[in-house]
Write a protein that holds these residues in place. Sequence first.
Motif, short mmCIF file in Angstrom:
data_model
loop_
_atom_site.label_atom_id
_atom_site.label_comp_id
_atom_site.label_asym_id
_atom_site.label_seq_id
_atom_site.Cartn_x
_atom_site.Cartn_y
_atom_site.Cartn_z
N LEU A 184 0.87 -1.03 0.18
CA LEU A 184 0.33 0.36 -0.15
C LEU A 184 1.07 1.08 -0.16
N THR A 242 -10.87 -0.56 -5.99
CA THR A 242 -10.26 -1.81 -5.69
C THR A 242 -11.00 -3.01 -6.07
N LEU A 297 -10.04 2.55 -2.30
CA LEU A 297 -9.04 3.51 -2.18
C LEU A 297 -9.48 5.14 -1.74
N HIS A 342 -3.97 7.13 0.41
CA HIS A 342 -5.17 7.11 0.59
C HIS A 342 -5.58 5.38 1.31
N ARG A 343 -6.47 5.16 1.76
CA ARG A 343 -7.12 4.88 3.03
C ARG A 343 -8.37 4.17 2.40
N LEU A 344 -8.27 2.25 3.00
CA LEU A 344 -9.58 1.97 2.65
C LEU A 344 -11.33 2.30 2.92
#
Length: 190
Positions: A75, A94, A134, A150-152
């Motif tokens: 990531l 994603t 993301l 970027h994170r989920l």
Amino acid sequence: MLSTKLVCFALASLALGQYYLVASEETVALCPTDFTQVAGKCLLFDNRWNNFYESDRHCQSLNAGLLSFKNKMELTAINEWLATVVPRNPDVWTSGNKLGGTEDYYWQSTGRRAIYLPWQAGQPTPITGDCLILLANVTMTAEGTTMSEHRLSVADCTKWVPHVCEAPLQIFKTQLCLNTTAFFEAKVPA
């Protein structure tokens, strides 16, 4: 006497000529055209805004799948790549989803359960959808705009978002072979 030596030489040349000597061997890993190697996989950003299903179909048409990742190291590399390729794009699809009513999220591109799930603050919120994007937080200040990593985040699968396709590295083995008969050619006087 000369003819016996010539026959023996010819037989030896024929026997040795069936073998090839490998002078060098190299393994090369390449990405398909237009893809970039990132974290041991090949990635392609597509800035068309599509829903999850259209994005997945587009990646499949390229013999690829939507983006997935296994760990923090992957990531981090993906975030660094996104920051250089699309520095102002806050979200991308994603392959993560929980379609089919499962409790767990799965990477559609690999079929594996998503174990490493670095959520945005306040996530997951399953009532907002079944697919994963993301997402980077955008902060506007007097000095300009900044984006976080970027994170989920959970999203409705029909939301329109750009996407990243991933393809496996194509592994090629190259060998330089020498035909031993090339060294044993001889002209015999008539």
